[in-house]
Scaffold this active site. Structure first.
Site, PDB file in Angstrom:
ATOM      1  N   LYS A 176      37.923 -47.254 -34.987  1.00  0.00           N
ATOM      2  CA  LYS A 176      38.771 -46.769 -33.889  1.00  0.00           C
ATOM      3  C   LYS A 176      38.681 -45.254 -33.893  1.00  0.00           C
ATOM      4  O   LYS A 176      39.032 -44.599 -34.874  1.00  0.00           O
ATOM      5  CB  LYS A 176      40.226 -47.210 -34.044  1.00  0.00           C
ATOM      6  CG  LYS A 176      40.999 -46.913 -32.753  1.00  0.00           C
ATOM      7  CD  LYS A 176      42.482 -46.872 -32.909  1.00  0.00           C
ATOM      8  CE  LYS A 176      43.010 -45.606 -33.487  1.00  0.00           C
ATOM      9  NZ  LYS A 176      42.779 -44.375 -32.646  1.00  0.00           N
ATOM     10  N   GLU A 249      43.024 -41.995 -46.900  1.00  0.00           N
ATOM     11  CA  GLU A 249      42.849 -40.547 -47.101  1.00  0.00           C
ATOM     12  C   GLU A 249      43.906 -39.871 -46.256  1.00  0.00           C
ATOM     13  O   GLU A 249      43.808 -39.871 -45.030  1.00  0.00           O
ATOM     14  CB  GLU A 249      41.438 -40.112 -46.646  1.00  0.00           C
ATOM     15  CG  GLU A 249      40.313 -40.742 -47.438  1.00  0.00           C
ATOM     16  CD  GLU A 249      40.260 -40.289 -48.884  1.00  0.00           C
ATOM     17  OE1 GLU A 249      40.823 -39.216 -49.202  1.00  0.00           O
ATOM     18  OE2 GLU A 249      39.688 -41.008 -49.709  1.00  0.00           O
ATOM     19  N   CYS A 283      43.082 -31.188 -43.775  1.00  0.00           N
ATOM     20  CA  CYS A 283      43.978 -31.869 -44.726  1.00  0.00           C
ATOM     21  C   CYS A 283      44.127 -31.088 -46.022  1.00  0.00           C
ATOM     22  O   CYS A 283      45.190 -31.105 -46.643  1.00  0.00           O
ATOM     23  CB  CYS A 283      43.464 -33.269 -45.012  1.00  0.00           C
ATOM     24  SG  CYS A 283      41.736 -33.310 -45.493  1.00  0.00           S
TER      25      CYS A 283
HETATM   26  P1  NAD Z   1      47.736 -39.751 -37.509  1.00  0.00           P
HETATM   27  O1  NAD Z   1      48.112 -40.418 -38.789  1.00  0.00           O
HETATM   28  O2  NAD Z   1      48.779 -39.548 -36.503  1.00  0.00           O
HETATM   29  O3  NAD Z   1      46.569 -40.591 -36.788  1.00  0.00           O
HETATM   30  C1  NAD Z   1      45.355 -40.904 -37.431  1.00  0.00           C
HETATM   31  C2  NAD Z   1      44.726 -42.095 -36.744  1.00  0.00           C
HETATM   32  O4  NAD Z   1      45.563 -43.238 -36.932  1.00  0.00           O
HETATM   33  C3  NAD Z   1      44.540 -41.946 -35.238  1.00  0.00           C
HETATM   34  O5  NAD Z   1      43.299 -42.508 -34.886  1.00  0.00           O
HETATM   35  C4  NAD Z   1      45.692 -42.768 -34.666  1.00  0.00           C
HETATM   36  O6  NAD Z   1      45.439 -43.306 -33.387  1.00  0.00           O
HETATM   37  C5  NAD Z   1      45.804 -43.879 -35.686  1.00  0.00           C
HETATM   38  N1  NAD Z   1      47.130 -44.519 -35.780  1.00  0.00           N
HETATM   39  C6  NAD Z   1      48.335 -43.957 -35.526  1.00  0.00           C
HETATM   40  N2  NAD Z   1      49.314 -44.864 -35.765  1.00  0.00           N
HETATM   41  C7  NAD Z   1      48.709 -46.001 -36.184  1.00  0.00           C
HETATM   42  C8  NAD Z   1      49.183 -47.281 -36.596  1.00  0.00           C
HETATM   43  N3  NAD Z   1      50.491 -47.574 -36.623  1.00  0.00           N
HETATM   44  N4  NAD Z   1      48.291 -48.228 -36.982  1.00  0.00           N
HETATM   45  C9  NAD Z   1      46.955 -47.931 -36.981  1.00  0.00           C
HETATM   46  N5  NAD Z   1      46.450 -46.755 -36.580  1.00  0.00           N
HETATM   47  C10 NAD Z   1      47.315 -45.785 -36.201  1.00  0.00           C
HETATM   48  O7  NAD Z   1      47.036 -38.390 -37.924  1.00  0.00           O
HETATM   49  P2  NAD Z   1      46.412 -37.273 -37.000  1.00  0.00           P
HETATM   50  O8  NAD Z   1      47.483 -36.435 -36.445  1.00  0.00           O
HETATM   51  O9  NAD Z   1      45.428 -37.879 -36.074  1.00  0.00           O
HETATM   52  O10 NAD Z   1      45.564 -36.430 -38.072  1.00  0.00           O
HETATM   53  C11 NAD Z   1      46.130 -35.502 -38.908  1.00  0.00           C
HETATM   54  C12 NAD Z   1      46.403 -36.100 -40.284  1.00  0.00           C
HETATM   55  O11 NAD Z   1      45.200 -36.559 -40.871  1.00  0.00           O
HETATM   56  C13 NAD Z   1      46.955 -35.060 -41.240  1.00  0.00           C
HETATM   57  O12 NAD Z   1      48.019 -35.629 -41.960  1.00  0.00           O
HETATM   58  C14 NAD Z   1      45.781 -34.773 -42.167  1.00  0.00           C
HETATM   59  O13 NAD Z   1      46.134 -34.292 -43.426  1.00  0.00           O
HETATM   60  C15 NAD Z   1      45.127 -36.109 -42.226  1.00  0.00           C
HETATM   61  N6  NAD Z   1      43.720 -36.000 -42.669  1.00  0.00           N
HETATM   62  C16 NAD Z   1      43.418 -36.376 -43.947  1.00  0.00           C
HETATM   63  C17 NAD Z   1      42.119 -36.254 -44.419  1.00  0.00           C
HETATM   64  C18 NAD Z   1      41.763 -36.653 -45.839  1.00  0.00           C
HETATM   65  O14 NAD Z   1      40.582 -36.799 -46.125  1.00  0.00           O
HETATM   66  N7  NAD Z   1      42.722 -36.830 -46.724  1.00  0.00           N
HETATM   67  C19 NAD Z   1      41.122 -35.761 -43.569  1.00  0.00           C
HETATM   68  C20 NAD Z   1      41.464 -35.393 -42.274  1.00  0.00           C
HETATM   69  C21 NAD Z   1      42.781 -35.520 -41.829  1.00  0.00           C
END
Ligand code: NAD
Length: 490
Positions: A176, A249, A283
């Site tokens: 996704k 992650e 992140c």
């Molecule tokens: P988010 O958690 O809001 O969304 C991430 C993804 O999850 C999106 O594709 C979203 O559509 C999907 N999603 C949201 N709710 C969901 C649910 N209930 N069930 C399944 N999928 C769902 O995060 P974001 O704002 O898109 O990204 C920023 C976050 O990502 C920050 O917290 C950052 O630290 C983290 N991040 C972590 C890493 C790592 O390697 N640790 C790398 C990049 C980003």
């Protein structure tokens, strides 16, 4: 300038579909203009993609390791060849500077595919010493169909970090894409098929949280791999009943610690980069500067001078170092945290305002912001903001630095600046984080495991460790002697 509005369908069974009736817009963060209409995946779309991946699984699994490796190497070559197209796509979709996307990001993606191209031939098990007349051995097997969910901050890198090891381990996948920046996923899936990946092995469904939920709860998804916020990571664990294997992650609040014995100019450069690159939307961004009280004044003066020199603006300008924030909503969240910081009593040293740049008046630009007089328990020191806000906390000794560094729910990365070898090893062993950088920041390699402690995640991506995430281990016992059952009377 009016941009052409692209139409982006799902990519299922090797074909990009036409735009669905239920769609959503995607915007260029630098201009605020709509650049694409994107199909929003329903439960049915997710199911079609999963069925396509299920059908393709036997074929992909049974291809020889060298054939799989060749395809992954072809993808790497193609990404390098088409780096300009990939660069433009991510810059337009995510507001990242063109010099970063075209060179750094595409090279990172190509290296991921190159590294994992060797894995199919190394994914071996073991023979285990046991009693005579028994052969006990283990084999590694793919899971089947994996559900992958990615965020928007480094669109093509986030996709490749999932896809390269998943495919190398013999799985098929439904990914996704991130609703805020969906273009790279489709582009990568298309070129993968053109480079020989069988249709159905790598499918993309676009959409937001509901599409993600449908993917996680689909009964034929054997494993979930998610990159995103810790709060959504928790929901994902709850939604999949905890039975499906999950790699998560998640978020971070990296401490970047500077001691008086550090090489000051290097530490200033490292701090500038870790706090503000990609508008703080990383992140592992070092959003907490822990600075020894003896050097605080001198350090901040140098840092402030460098902040003033940052080139913020048009992401398509090769000279730009800092581009736009991903969405209006994210910008608003950052502005809210600036108000929170002020209300908590922190001192605004610089920034704190939205930027209205000439020619980009509707773009989502934010000034690099530094708060001083931050105490470790303030919200701006505890919560992941995901924007260009640096919280400066001073400390008096090693013990206090360690306590502050480890004092959040997160444990993704820590960086330390010192030339004292004793401090290096002592503190590195005590930091509660999955990654520790000494006298550097953000040094990464596909050959090195990547993952978080505490609320920053479960499992490791990249490195040979990725094999543990995307393959299961089966143990086989062969009796080549006579079977004597315990119930037999001798
Ligand atoms: P988010 O958690 O809001 O969304 C991430 C993804 O999850 C999106 O594709 C979203 O559509 C999907 N999603 C949201 N709710 C969901 C649910 N209930 N069930 C399944 N999928 C769902 O995060 P974001 O704002 O898109 O990204 C920023 C976050 O990502 C920050 O917290 C950052 O630290 C983290 N991040 C972590 C890493 C790592 O390697 N640790 C790398 C990049 C980003």
């Amino acid at each position: 300038m009016t941009e052409t509005v692209l139409t982006v369908g799902h990519f299922i069974n090797g074909v990009e579909e036409s735009l669905a009736a239920n769609d959503f817009p995607s915007y260029n963060p630098a201009t605020g203009q709509e650049i694409a209409r994107v199909s929003s995946g329903t439960e049915k779309d997710v199911d079609r993609a999963v069925q396509s991946a299920k059908q393709a699984f036997e074929k992909w699994k049974n291809m020889s390791p060298s054939e799989k490796g060749d395809i992954l190497r072809n993808i790497a070559r193609r990404v390098r060849k088409d780096r300009a197209i990939f660069g433009r796509t991510d810059t337009m979709d995510a507001g990242r500077p063109i010099s970063h996307t075209t060179y750094g990001d595409t090279e990172a993606v190509a290296r991921l595919f190159d590294f994992f191209a060797a894995l199919p031939e190394y994914a071996r098990g073991a023979t285990i010493p046991t009693s005579s007349s028994f052969l006990n051995y283990s084999v590694r097997e793919p899971y089947g169909v994996i559900g992958a969910i990615v965020p928007w901050n480094y669109p093509m890198i986030n996709v490749a970090t999932k896809i390269a090891p998943i495919l190398a381990c013999g799985n098929t996948v439904v990914l996704k894409s991130a609703e805020q920046a969906p273009l790279a996923a489709i582009l990568l899936a298309k070129i993968a098929v053109e480079e020989g990946l069988p249709p159905g092995v790598f499918n993309v469904v676009n959409g937001g949280p509901e599409t993600g939920e449908a993917l996680v709860s689909h009964p034929d998804i054997k494993k979930v791999t998610f990159t995103g916020s810790s709060i959504v990571g928790q929901k994902i664990l709850a939604n999949n009943s905890g039975i499906k294997s999950s790699t998560l992650e998640l978020g971070g609040k990296t401490a970047n610690i500077v001691f008086p014995d550090a090489t000051m100019d290097a530490a200033v450069e490292g701090t500038l980069f870790t706090a503000f690159m990609n508008q703080g939307q990383t992140c592992t961004a070092g959003t907490r500067l822990l600075i020894h009280e003896a050097i605080q004044e001198q350090f901040l003066e140098k840092l402030l001078n460098r902040v003033k020199e940052l080139r913020i603006g048009d992401p398509f300008d090769e000279q730009t170092q800092i581009g736009a924030v991903i969405t209006e909503k994210q910008l608003k969240r950052i502005e809210d945290y600036i108000e929170i910081g002020k209300a908590e009593g922190a001192t605004l040293l610089c920034g704190g305002e939205r930027l209205h740049l000439e020619g980009f008046e509707n773009g989502y630009f934010m000034s690099p912001t530094i708060f001083t007089d931050v105490s470790p328990d303030m919200r701006i020191a505890q919560e992941e903001i995901f924007g260009p806000i640096l919280s400066v906390i001073s400390f008096k000794d090693e013990e206090e630095a360690l306590e502050i560094a480890n004092g959040t729910r997160y444990g993704l990365a820590t960086s330390l600046w010192t030339n004292d070898v004793k401090k290096v090893h002592d503190l590195a062993s005590k930091f509660e984080s999955g990654i520790v950088w000494i006298n550097t920041v953000h040094t990464l390699s596909p050959s090195s495991g990547y993952g978080g402690y505490k609320d920053s995640g479960i499992g490791l991506e990249e490195g040979m460790e990725a094999m543990e995430q995307y393959m299961r281990l089966k143990t086989i016992w062969v009796n080549y002697g006579e079977y004597v059952g315990p119930f037999q009377n001798k």
